[in-house]
Design a protein around this motif. Sequence first.
Motif, PDB file in Angstrom:
ATOM      1  N   SER A   1       0.811  -1.213   0.000  1.00 48.38           N
ATOM      2  CA  SER A   1       0.000   0.000   0.000  1.00 48.38           C
ATOM      3  C   SER A   1       0.847   1.266   0.000  1.00 48.38           C
ATOM      4  CB  SER A   1      -0.936   0.010   1.211  1.00 48.38           C
ATOM      5  OG  SER A   1      -0.184   0.030   2.414  1.00 48.38           O
ATOM      6  N   VAL A   2       2.154   1.134   0.228  1.00 44.83           N
ATOM      7  CA  VAL A   2       3.046   2.293   0.236  1.00 44.83           C
ATOM      8  C   VAL A   2       3.627   2.534  -1.156  1.00 44.83           C
ATOM      9  CG1 VAL A   2       5.125   3.316   1.248  1.00 44.83           C
ATOM     10  CG2 VAL A   2       3.600   1.928   2.672  1.00 44.83           C
ATOM     11  N   CYS A   3       4.287   1.518  -1.734  1.00 47.18           N
ATOM     12  CA  CYS A   3       4.969   1.701  -3.026  1.00 47.18           C
ATOM     13  C   CYS A   3       4.222   1.087  -4.207  1.00 47.18           C
ATOM     14  CB  CYS A   3       6.391   1.145  -2.961  1.00 47.18           C
ATOM     15  SG  CYS A   3       6.495  -0.649  -2.778  1.00 47.18           S
ATOM     16  N   GLY A   4       3.217   0.272  -3.955  1.00 41.73           N
ATOM     17  CA  GLY A   4       2.415  -0.310  -5.031  1.00 41.73           C
ATOM     18  C   GLY A   4       2.967  -1.574  -5.647  1.00 41.73           C
ATOM     19  N   ALA A   5       4.070  -2.104  -5.122  1.00 42.55           N
ATOM     20  CA  ALA A   5       4.678  -3.301  -5.707  1.00 42.55           C
ATOM     21  C   ALA A   5       3.733  -4.501  -5.651  1.00 42.55           C
ATOM     22  CB  ALA A   5       5.978  -3.638  -4.981  1.00 42.55           C
ATOM     23  N   SER A   6       3.594  -5.200  -6.780  1.00 47.33           N
ATOM     24  CA  SER A   6       2.794  -6.428  -6.849  1.00 47.33           C
ATOM     25  C   SER A   6       3.589  -7.557  -6.210  1.00 47.33           C
ATOM     26  CB  SER A   6       2.498  -6.774  -8.311  1.00 47.33           C
ATOM     27  OG  SER A   6       1.787  -5.736  -8.933  1.00 47.33           O
ATOM     28  N   LEU A   7       3.011  -8.214  -5.205  1.00 45.94           N
ATOM     29  CA  LEU A   7       3.758  -9.211  -4.441  1.00 45.94           C
ATOM     30  C   LEU A   7       3.148 -10.602  -4.426  1.00 45.94           C
ATOM     31  CD1 LEU A   7       4.496  -6.947  -1.351  1.00 45.94           C
ATOM     32  CD2 LEU A   7       6.127  -7.636  -3.119  1.00 45.94           C
ATOM     33  N   PHE A   8       1.819 -10.702  -4.296  1.00 44.63           N
ATOM     34  CA  PHE A   8       1.195 -11.998  -4.024  1.00 44.63           C
ATOM     35  C   PHE A   8      -0.020 -12.260  -4.903  1.00 44.63           C
ATOM     36  CE2 PHE A   8       2.831 -10.337   0.088  1.00 44.63           C
ATOM     37  CZ  PHE A   8       3.861 -11.243   0.266  1.00 44.63           C
ATOM     38  N   PHE A   9      -0.211 -13.526  -5.199  1.00 43.57           N
ATOM     39  CA  PHE A   9      -1.416 -14.062  -5.831  1.00 43.57           C
ATOM     40  C   PHE A   9      -1.931 -15.085  -4.838  1.00 43.57           C
ATOM     41  CE2 PHE A   9      -3.510 -17.402  -8.250  1.00 43.57           C
ATOM     42  CZ  PHE A   9      -4.314 -16.693  -9.128  1.00 43.57           C
ATOM     43  N   ASP A  10      -3.092 -14.837  -4.255  1.00 40.84           N
ATOM     44  CA  ASP A  10      -3.550 -15.642  -3.123  1.00 40.84           C
ATOM     45  C   ASP A  10      -4.945 -16.220  -3.322  1.00 40.84           C
ATOM     46  OD1 ASP A  10      -3.834 -16.787  -0.601  1.00 40.84           O
ATOM     47  OD2 ASP A  10      -4.361 -14.897   0.358  1.00 40.84           O
ATOM     48  N   PRO A  11      -5.018 -17.534  -3.552  1.00 47.83           N
ATOM     49  CA  PRO A  11      -6.316 -18.212  -3.518  1.00 47.83           C
ATOM     50  C   PRO A  11      -6.540 -18.718  -2.085  1.00 47.83           C
ATOM     51  CG  PRO A  11      -4.656 -19.639  -4.500  1.00 47.83           C
ATOM     52  CD  PRO A  11      -3.962 -18.380  -4.086  1.00 47.83           C
ATOM     53  N   PRO A  12      -7.284 -17.982  -1.245  1.00 46.08           N
ATOM     54  CA  PRO A  12      -7.396 -18.330   0.181  1.00 46.08           C
ATOM     55  C   PRO A  12      -7.873 -19.758   0.454  1.00 46.08           C
ATOM     56  CG  PRO A  12      -8.305 -16.159  -0.208  1.00 46.08           C
ATOM     57  CD  PRO A  12      -8.018 -16.765  -1.559  1.00 46.08           C
TER      58      PRO A  12
ATOM     59  N   LYS B   1      -6.831 -22.394  -0.988  1.00 44.19           N
ATOM     60  CA  LYS B   1      -5.722 -23.327  -1.234  1.00 44.19           C
ATOM     61  C   LYS B   1      -4.730 -23.284  -0.075  1.00 44.19           C
ATOM     62  CE  LYS B   1      -6.754 -24.259  -5.637  1.00 44.19           C
ATOM     63  NZ  LYS B   1      -6.898 -25.544  -6.246  1.00 44.19           N
ATOM     64  N   ASP B   2      -3.835 -24.261  -0.020  1.00 45.66           N
ATOM     65  CA  ASP B   2      -2.835 -24.306   1.056  1.00 45.66           C
ATOM     66  C   ASP B   2      -1.530 -23.631   0.664  1.00 45.66           C
ATOM     67  OD1 ASP B   2      -1.952 -26.184  -0.744  1.00 45.66           O
ATOM     68  OD2 ASP B   2      -1.663 -27.778   0.721  1.00 45.66           O
ATOM     69  N   TRP B   3      -1.556 -22.816  -0.397  1.00 41.77           N
ATOM     70  CA  TRP B   3      -0.371 -22.112  -0.872  1.00 41.77           C
ATOM     71  C   TRP B   3      -0.708 -20.670  -1.223  1.00 41.77           C
ATOM     72  CZ3 TRP B   3      -1.098 -20.244  -5.756  1.00 41.77           C
ATOM     73  CH2 TRP B   3      -2.020 -20.907  -6.564  1.00 41.77           C
ATOM     74  N   ILE B   4       0.342 -19.873  -1.338  1.00 43.72           N
ATOM     75  CA  ILE B   4       0.244 -18.505  -1.823  1.00 43.72           C
ATOM     76  C   ILE B   4       1.370 -18.323  -2.836  1.00 43.72           C
ATOM     77  CG2 ILE B   4       1.656 -17.621   0.086  1.00 43.72           C
ATOM     78  CD1 ILE B   4      -0.031 -15.019  -0.060  1.00 43.72           C
ATOM     79  N   ALA B   5       1.086 -17.651  -3.932  1.00 45.08           N
ATOM     80  CA  ALA B   5       2.114 -17.417  -4.943  1.00 45.08           C
ATOM     81  C   ALA B   5       2.818 -16.098  -4.638  1.00 45.08           C
ATOM     82  CB  ALA B   5       1.496 -17.390  -6.335  1.00 45.08           C
ATOM     83  N   VAL B   6       4.144 -16.139  -4.707  1.00 45.34           N
ATOM     84  CA  VAL B   6       4.973 -14.978  -4.412  1.00 45.34           C
ATOM     85  C   VAL B   6       5.684 -14.546  -5.690  1.00 45.34           C
ATOM     86  CG1 VAL B   6       6.877 -14.108  -2.997  1.00 45.34           C
ATOM     87  CG2 VAL B   6       5.326 -15.832  -2.057  1.00 45.34           C
ATOM     88  N   ALA B   7       5.657 -13.244  -5.968  1.00 46.28           N
ATOM     89  CA  ALA B   7       6.297 -12.703  -7.161  1.00 46.28           C
ATOM     90  C   ALA B   7       7.801 -12.950  -7.122  1.00 46.28           C
ATOM     91  CB  ALA B   7       6.018 -11.210  -7.266  1.00 46.28           C
ATOM     92  N   MET B   8       8.336 -13.516  -8.175  1.00 44.78           N
ATOM     93  CA  MET B   8       9.768 -13.814  -8.234  1.00 44.78           C
ATOM     94  C   MET B   8      10.616 -12.551  -8.194  1.00 44.78           C
ATOM     95  SD  MET B   8      10.123 -17.030  -8.089  1.00 44.78           S
ATOM     96  CE  MET B   8      11.877 -17.120  -8.405  1.00 44.78           C
ATOM     97  N   GLY B   9      10.134 -11.468  -8.752  1.00 43.38           N
ATOM     98  CA  GLY B   9      10.883 -10.224  -8.761  1.00 43.38           C
ATOM     99  C   GLY B   9      11.068  -9.605  -7.390  1.00 43.38           C
TER     100      GLY B   9
END
Length: 126
Positions: free
Chosen positions: A71-82, A84-92
């Motif tokens: 919410s501060v810099c706007g960087a895209s970080l996560f793709f989250d299907p709640p 599921k037992d996983w969360i996707a994290v941006a490689m960058g």
Amino acid sequence: MHKGSCLCGAVRFRVNGDLPPPDACHCTKCRKHSGHYFVSTEIARDRIEIDGADKITWYHSSEKVRRGFCSVCGASLFFDPPHKDWIAVAMGAFEGPTGTELGLHIFVADKGDYYEITDGLPQNQQ
């Protein structure tokens, strides 16, 4: 241990253990969320620790998925299907070497017309 953060450092995370091969999602929503295709790795929820979670804004892009950004810099970080037992994290967002390589491309039927996929990796239409 793999560490990462957003652009400004307000959100930081740690992942215990090796990173699974990431995928590159070319769907319209991922491209709009990240500015290009979104490359992420799926991490079991019990293997990730997040500091600054209060600085993550969650956008529900569908009934089943939300996308997290700083919410501060706007960087895209996560793709989250709640559900599921996983969360996707941006490689960058990872710092330093990740020790993994891109595994496949997904939703290539939806990719932008301004680029080609020529790396020889598997391509799933969906």
